[in-house]
Design an enzyme around this catalytic site. Structure first.
Site, PDB file in Angstrom:
ATOM      1  N   ASP A  69      39.326  27.675  45.437  1.00 54.59           N
ATOM      2  CA  ASP A  69      39.716  28.831  44.629  1.00 54.59           C
ATOM      3  C   ASP A  69      40.241  28.261  43.320  1.00 54.59           C
ATOM      4  O   ASP A  69      41.335  27.687  43.280  1.00 54.59           O
ATOM      5  CB  ASP A  69      40.791  29.634  45.352  1.00 54.59           C
ATOM      6  CG  ASP A  69      41.353  30.776  44.515  1.00 54.59           C
ATOM      7  OD1 ASP A  69      40.933  30.935  43.337  1.00 54.59           O
ATOM      8  OD2 ASP A  69      42.232  31.507  45.017  1.00 54.59           O
ATOM      9  N   TYR A 162      37.653  41.326  30.861  1.00 51.53           N
ATOM     10  CA  TYR A 162      36.564  40.356  30.771  1.00 51.53           C
ATOM     11  C   TYR A 162      36.406  39.883  29.331  1.00 51.53           C
ATOM     12  O   TYR A 162      36.328  38.668  29.058  1.00 51.53           O
ATOM     13  CB  TYR A 162      35.270  40.987  31.266  1.00 51.53           C
ATOM     14  CG  TYR A 162      34.075  40.065  31.235  1.00 51.53           C
ATOM     15  CD1 TYR A 162      33.893  39.105  32.220  1.00 51.53           C
ATOM     16  CD2 TYR A 162      33.122  40.163  30.217  1.00 51.53           C
ATOM     17  CE1 TYR A 162      32.795  38.252  32.194  1.00 51.53           C
ATOM     18  CE2 TYR A 162      32.022  39.315  30.192  1.00 51.53           C
ATOM     19  CZ  TYR A 162      31.862  38.362  31.175  1.00 51.53           C
ATOM     20  OH  TYR A 162      30.777  37.524  31.145  1.00 51.53           O
ATOM     21  N   THR A 197      21.219  38.261  35.864  1.00 50.46           N
ATOM     22  CA  THR A 197      21.690  37.401  36.946  1.00 50.46           C
ATOM     23  C   THR A 197      22.299  38.270  38.038  1.00 50.46           C
ATOM     24  O   THR A 197      22.614  39.444  37.806  1.00 50.46           O
ATOM     25  CB  THR A 197      22.760  36.411  36.439  1.00 50.46           C
ATOM     26  OG1 THR A 197      23.935  37.139  36.058  1.00 50.46           O
ATOM     27  CG2 THR A 197      22.255  35.602  35.258  1.00 50.46           C
TER      28      THR A 197
END
Length: 265
Positions: A69, A162, A197
């Site tokens: 992680d 983002y 993607t």
């Protein structure tokens, strides 16, 4: 195989794919291996990293899969130490981990904001914190951060967290490039545009009417070249920046978007 990365060890985070097909990290890991690198493939899901590793070894390459992680400092430290233990050095750090969650400051929850910042931005801070000391000992290294054109422009709908994290990567890239230039460490950033993607399918489809085929068509039509890019377009840009062919390039933000940003400039 041109062996542009022969003799180099490349650590790729986010080396698995979030679904069927070729994500940016999976394509990059395979391409580095095809060019002669030994690859340390890291993913949050071990099975995803192992899938990438199998693709590489089936082609005769060398790859070790590792679970971590990258928003956890302990995991990242362990990742860097394991790569060093297995291969003896780290020549390239390819920071590919990223998640997409939509919404502006009103719609997005604090939990969503914190999650995106941790995965997209803090992870790069942590990987660099734990890998750069090894590169300093080697007096060489190349770091490639995978950003997004969302960090420099509006791309159709709000996903504030983002965009903010991808903008932060630009500043982090420039800052580290200058700080470590005299130490033989180069730091660059690839900014993919609208890419086809696995990452885009679930989190973004609702913004295009809920139909995947319609989403792909709309995104294709919005690009001047008439199509989205894919994971290989990102991978080839990263390969160039990671390789010795780019030995005098550092602090660069390379846009890979089929002229989308140029049309909006």
């Amino acid at each position: 195989m041109a062996e542009r990365m022969k003799g180099k060890v490349v650590l790729v985070t986010g080396a698995g794919s979030s679904g069927p097909g070729w994500g940016n990290g999976k394509a990059a890991a395979v391409l580095y291996a095809r060019e002669g690198a030994k690859v340390f493939a890291v993913d949050y899901r071990l099975e995803a990293a192992e899938e990438t590793a199998k693709l590489i070894t089936d082609e005769g390459g060398i790859c070790v899969a590792h679970q971590a992680d990258v928003s956890s400092s302990a995991d990242v430290q362990g990742m860097a130490e394991k790569c060093q233990e297995v291969f003896g050095r780290i020549d390239v750090l390819h920071n590919n981990v990223g998640i997409v969650e939509t919404g502006g400051p009103v719609e997005a929850s604090e939990e969503s904001w914190n999650r995106v910042v941790a995965v997209n931005q803090t992870s790069v801070f942590l990987t660099c914190k734990h890998v750069i000391p090894q590169m300093l000992k080697q007096k060489s290294g190349s770091i490639v951060n995978i950003g997004s054109i969302a960090g420099i422009r509006w791309i159709g709908f709000p996903y504030l967290a983002y965009s903010a994290t991808k903008a932060a990567l630009l500043a982090m890239t420039s800052n580290m490039a200058v700080q470590y230039a005299a130490d033989g460490i180069r730091v660059n950033c690839v900014l993919p545009g609208l890419m086809n993607t696995p990452l885009i399918r679930e989190p973004l489809v609702k913004n295009y009417g809920g139909d995947i085929d319609s989403m792909i068509s709309q995104r294709d039509q919005s690009v001047p070249m008439g199509r989205m890019g894919d994971g290989w377009d990102t991978a080839y840009a990263a390969l160039f920046l990671a390789s010795d062919e780019a030995r005098y390039i550092s602090g660069t933000h390379l846009v890979v978007d089929g002229a989308l940003t140029a049309r909006s400039a």
